[in-house]
Motif scaffolding. Structure first.
Motif, PDB file in Angstrom:
ATOM      1  N   GLU A  41       1.175  -5.508 -18.525  1.00 23.60           N
ATOM      2  CA  GLU A  41       0.857  -4.120 -18.149  1.00 23.60           C
ATOM      3  C   GLU A  41       0.819  -3.954 -16.639  1.00 23.60           C
ATOM      4  O   GLU A  41       1.381  -3.000 -16.090  1.00 23.60           O
ATOM      5  CB  GLU A  41      -0.484  -3.704 -18.754  1.00 23.60           C
ATOM      6  N   ARG A  42       0.159  -4.883 -15.950  1.00 17.06           N
ATOM      7  CA  ARG A  42       0.045  -4.796 -14.492  1.00 17.06           C
ATOM      8  C   ARG A  42       1.382  -5.034 -13.800  1.00 17.06           C
ATOM      9  O   ARG A  42       1.627  -4.517 -12.713  1.00 17.06           O
ATOM     10  CB  ARG A  42      -1.027  -5.758 -13.988  1.00 17.06           C
ATOM     11  N   THR A  43       2.273  -5.802 -14.439  1.00 14.58           N
ATOM     12  CA  THR A  43       3.617  -5.993 -13.891  1.00 14.58           C
ATOM     13  C   THR A  43       4.388  -4.676 -13.982  1.00 14.58           C
ATOM     14  O   THR A  43       5.037  -4.261 -13.020  1.00 14.58           O
ATOM     15  CB  THR A  43       4.365  -7.100 -14.665  1.00 14.58           C
ATOM     16  N   GLN A  44       4.284  -4.004 -15.138  1.00  9.37           N
ATOM     17  CA  GLN A  44       4.985  -2.737 -15.336  1.00  9.37           C
ATOM     18  C   GLN A  44       4.499  -1.653 -14.375  1.00  9.37           C
ATOM     19  O   GLN A  44       5.283  -0.854 -13.883  1.00  9.37           O
ATOM     20  CB  GLN A  44       4.809  -2.248 -16.787  1.00  9.37           C
ATOM     21  N   THR A  45       3.197  -1.637 -14.110  1.00  5.83           N
ATOM     22  CA  THR A  45       2.626  -0.598 -13.238  1.00  5.83           C
ATOM     23  C   THR A  45       2.572  -1.033 -11.774  1.00  5.83           C
ATOM     24  O   THR A  45       2.012  -0.326 -10.939  1.00  5.83           O
ATOM     25  CB  THR A  45       1.206  -0.229 -13.711  1.00  5.83           C
ATOM     26  N   LYS A  46       3.127  -2.223 -11.490  1.00 10.74           N
ATOM     27  CA  LYS A  46       3.174  -2.766 -10.127  1.00 10.74           C
ATOM     28  C   LYS A  46       1.788  -2.890  -9.502  1.00 10.74           C
ATOM     29  O   LYS A  46       1.572  -2.564  -8.343  1.00 10.74           O
ATOM     30  CB  LYS A  46       4.100  -1.927  -9.250  1.00 10.74           C
ATOM     31  N   GLU A  47       0.840  -3.379 -10.298  1.00  6.90           N
ATOM     32  CA  GLU A  47      -0.531  -3.566  -9.836  1.00  6.90           C
ATOM     33  C   GLU A  47      -0.859  -5.016  -9.502  1.00  6.90           C
ATOM     34  O   GLU A  47      -1.998  -5.329  -9.188  1.00  6.90           O
ATOM     35  CB  GLU A  47      -1.514  -3.069 -10.899  1.00  6.90           C
ATOM     36  N   LEU A  48       0.125  -5.901  -9.574  1.00  6.59           N
ATOM     37  CA  LEU A  48      -0.135  -7.300  -9.242  1.00  6.59           C
ATOM     38  C   LEU A  48      -0.171  -7.485  -7.726  1.00  6.59           C
ATOM     39  O   LEU A  48       0.604  -6.884  -6.995  1.00  6.59           O
ATOM     40  CB  LEU A  48       0.940  -8.213  -9.837  1.00  6.59           C
ATOM     41  N   ASN A  49      -1.079  -8.328  -7.286  1.00  7.24           N
ATOM     42  CA  ASN A  49      -1.207  -8.655  -5.873  1.00  7.24           C
ATOM     43  C   ASN A  49      -0.214  -9.754  -5.519  1.00  7.24           C
ATOM     44  O   ASN A  49       0.190 -10.531  -6.381  1.00  7.24           O
ATOM     45  CB  ASN A  49      -2.643  -9.138  -5.621  1.00  7.24           C
ATOM     46  N   PHE A  50       0.157  -9.870  -4.251  1.00  3.47           N
ATOM     47  CA  PHE A  50       1.128 -10.905  -3.868  1.00  3.47           C
ATOM     48  C   PHE A  50       0.588 -12.308  -4.126  1.00  3.47           C
ATOM     49  O   PHE A  50       1.355 -13.245  -4.295  1.00  3.47           O
ATOM     50  CB  PHE A  50       1.600 -10.735  -2.419  1.00  3.47           C
TER      51      PHE A  50
END
Length: 100
Positions: A41-50
């Motif tokens: 889900e966080r990958t799809q919404t671009k919510e992952l931190n570097f």
């Protein structure tokens, strides 16, 4: 009037103990620092931190992703969303290593 206040206090105390006792039976079985579903889900919404991506890329790394804190979630979590104690220790070690 004092008796009513005492009864109200006892009622609230009883509510809290009931709530706490219902949580005792929760056991997590998520063996990663971040549940797989949440990572997707966080990958799809671009919510992952570097910090959660393979170094030098924008590719998510399940070994680096950490569960995101979400305030106010009312529903009871699923066992697949909860991490057992050894995974929590691993997560803390990883987070502390980032600070070094």
């Amino acid at each position: 009037k004092k008796k009513i206040e005492k009864e109200e206090f006892l009622f609230h105390e009883e509510e809290e103990s009931t709530t706490n006792s219902s949580r005792i039976g929760l056991f997590g079985n998520c063996q990663t620092m971040c549940p797989i579903q949440e990572m997707h889900e966080r990958t799809q919404t671009k919510e992952l931190n570097f910090f959660e991506m393979k170094p030098g890329t924008t590719i998510p790394d399940i070994n680096l992703a950490v569960k995101k804190f979400i305030r106010g979630k009312i529903e009871q979590p699923k066992p697949s969303e909860l991490r057992p104690e050894p995974v929590l220790h691993k997560t803390m070690k990883y987070l502390l290593s980032i600070l070094d």
